[in-house]
Design a protein around this motif. Sequence first.
Motif, PDB file in Angstrom:
ATOM      1  N   ARG A   1       3.267   6.303   4.034  1.00  0.00           N
ATOM      2  CA  ARG A   1       3.564   4.950   4.520  1.00  0.00           C
ATOM      3  C   ARG A   1       3.912   4.959   6.001  1.00  0.00           C
ATOM      4  O   ARG A   1       3.456   4.080   6.761  1.00  0.00           O
ATOM      5  CB  ARG A   1       4.722   4.355   3.708  1.00  0.00           C
ATOM      6  N   VAL A   2       4.714   5.911   6.452  1.00  0.00           N
ATOM      7  CA  VAL A   2       5.072   6.001   7.868  1.00  0.00           C
ATOM      8  C   VAL A   2       3.831   6.190   8.733  1.00  0.00           C
ATOM      9  O   VAL A   2       3.659   5.538   9.769  1.00  0.00           O
ATOM     10  CB  VAL A   2       6.074   7.151   8.093  1.00  0.00           C
TER      11      VAL A   2
ATOM     12  N   MET B   1      -5.463   0.359   3.626  1.00  0.00           N
ATOM     13  CA  MET B   1      -4.969   1.633   3.112  1.00  0.00           C
ATOM     14  C   MET B   1      -3.509   1.522   2.685  1.00  0.00           C
ATOM     15  O   MET B   1      -3.088   2.133   1.699  1.00  0.00           O
ATOM     16  CB  MET B   1      -5.138   2.723   4.169  1.00  0.00           C
ATOM     17  N   LEU B   2      -2.719   0.751   3.436  1.00  0.00           N
ATOM     18  CA  LEU B   2      -1.314   0.566   3.085  1.00  0.00           C
ATOM     19  C   LEU B   2      -1.181  -0.140   1.741  1.00  0.00           C
ATOM     20  O   LEU B   2      -0.354   0.239   0.894  1.00  0.00           O
ATOM     21  CB  LEU B   2      -0.610  -0.242   4.178  1.00  0.00           C
ATOM     22  N   VAL B   3      -2.005  -1.162   1.512  1.00  0.00           N
ATOM     23  CA  VAL B   3      -1.998  -1.876   0.237  1.00  0.00           C
ATOM     24  C   VAL B   3      -2.408  -0.942  -0.901  1.00  0.00           C
ATOM     25  O   VAL B   3      -1.800  -0.927  -1.975  1.00  0.00           O
ATOM     26  CB  VAL B   3      -2.933  -3.096   0.299  1.00  0.00           C
TER      27      VAL B   3
ATOM     28  N   THR C   1      -0.115   0.202  -4.075  1.00  0.00           N
ATOM     29  CA  THR C   1      -0.601  -0.041  -5.428  1.00  0.00           C
ATOM     30  C   THR C   1      -0.593   1.243  -6.235  1.00  0.00           C
ATOM     31  O   THR C   1      -0.192   1.264  -7.411  1.00  0.00           O
ATOM     32  CB  THR C   1      -2.020  -0.616  -5.385  1.00  0.00           C
ATOM     33  N   ARG C   2      -1.041   2.340  -5.630  1.00  0.00           N
ATOM     34  CA  ARG C   2      -1.064   3.634  -6.325  1.00  0.00           C
ATOM     35  C   ARG C   2       0.357   4.101  -6.655  1.00  0.00           C
ATOM     36  O   ARG C   2       0.596   4.649  -7.744  1.00  0.00           O
ATOM     37  CB  ARG C   2      -1.774   4.669  -5.452  1.00  0.00           C
TER      38      ARG C   2
ATOM     39  N   ALA D   1       1.908   4.656 -10.402  1.00  0.00           N
ATOM     40  CA  ALA D   1       2.494   5.933 -10.817  1.00  0.00           C
ATOM     41  C   ALA D   1       3.907   5.747 -11.343  1.00  0.00           C
ATOM     42  O   ALA D   1       4.326   6.400 -12.313  1.00  0.00           O
ATOM     43  CB  ALA D   1       2.485   6.912  -9.642  1.00  0.00           C
ATOM     44  N   ALA D   2       4.661   4.818 -10.718  1.00  0.00           N
ATOM     45  CA  ALA D   2       6.038   4.572 -11.152  1.00  0.00           C
ATOM     46  C   ALA D   2       6.089   3.859 -12.496  1.00  0.00           C
ATOM     47  O   ALA D   2       6.998   4.053 -13.309  1.00  0.00           O
ATOM     48  CB  ALA D   2       6.774   3.746 -10.108  1.00  0.00           C
TER      49      ALA D   2
END
Length: 413
Positions: A295-296, A400-402, A406-407, A411-412
């Motif tokens: 994310r960073v 890519m951030l979205v 989402t991924r 996973a969570a």
Amino acid sequence: MTAPASVRFAGLRDKPTRTYIGFGMLGMMGDNIEHVITYWVMWQMFHSPLLAGFAVVSHWLPHLFLSVWFGSLADRYDCRRIIQAAQATFMAVSVGWGVLFVTGTLQPWHCCVLLVLHGLASATWHPAEQMLLHDFASPDNLPSAVRLNSTGRSLGMLLGPLVGAVLLVTAGPDIGIFINVLAFVPMFLFMFVTRFTGHTRDGAAPRVRVAMRDAFSAVREVRSIPNLVMMIALAGATSLLIGVALAPLMPEFAARLGEGNAGFAYAALMGASAVGAVIGGVLLESARWFRPTVRVAIVATIVFAVATLAFALSGNYLFSLLMLFIGGIASLVSTSTEQTIVQLDAPAAIRGRVLGLYGMSSMGLRAGSGLTIGVLGTLIGVQWAVGLSALLLAVLAVAMLVYARTRRLAAAG
């Protein structure tokens, strides 16, 4: 991924590692000093956007086609000798430019040949340079050393234009390019005295034939590691769409914004990104809360793209400097974070090839930015060409951030 060391600047606590990182940054700075001086001379002599674009393409194609293979060499052989071969080539190329400058015999084909040789040296150097770091740093300090080395290389890439611009203004291109040779000497000599080979920690590297199919076997393994895929893709998008497009075109932006003093404007514009990078590098390592995450890296890329877009469309000199300053900070954060994730997540057995794959994406695809300079810039003007590329990068980074969010949520859940 291994968590970063909690101690600030832990990678600098060990003297050999500190020396290695410092000499690596100096060599990277010399690499980019050469770009500033030679791009300026080529533009002043030939005023050709097509030549500027070809210079970018001819320099970066070795990274695109050979980085993974050079990474395979680093997996198999003594990295000290690979690094020395690269540094010697850098020095020879700078001397070659200097002779042509002094004698007044520089021709476009000379530029292309020297840039190809320079690109080969750069593509040879980077995988071995990063492999050797894993020998220098102790296990406890390795995460910080990886981050600092990435920051140092990024700082060298961004400080090079500042130092190059100063040499151009104060010493002139003839003397400045010869002074640049000195930037590669420390690393070349240091490789004679260090005992590390790039394989000391894991044992001697097998001296076997390196086939191209073996070099690209790393691609299959990388596909199963999402963080590596994301960072390689992000680096590739940045390189393909913007890459080094601003450097050879900065003389034109300086002429448009410099209000009659293009030389001073050029030096200041080139230096703005470097100043931002210095500040960004210090903040990056001194902040205890910082963690190198996907994310960073993506958010920093978005900031870099927006700042580049604003710079391209700006007609105000001071605002342009500010945008380059912000872009320098964001570029360093993005690049350093990408490199840290790649180095720490790469499997040990194929680390050199993974680093080569990242180099192919982050550096080799910069050849595509030559199309922006040479073709799109010729059709619609360099200002709009750079702006359009920056806008597209911002859109891709947001997508890519979205996807990453989402991924993570999937996973969570």
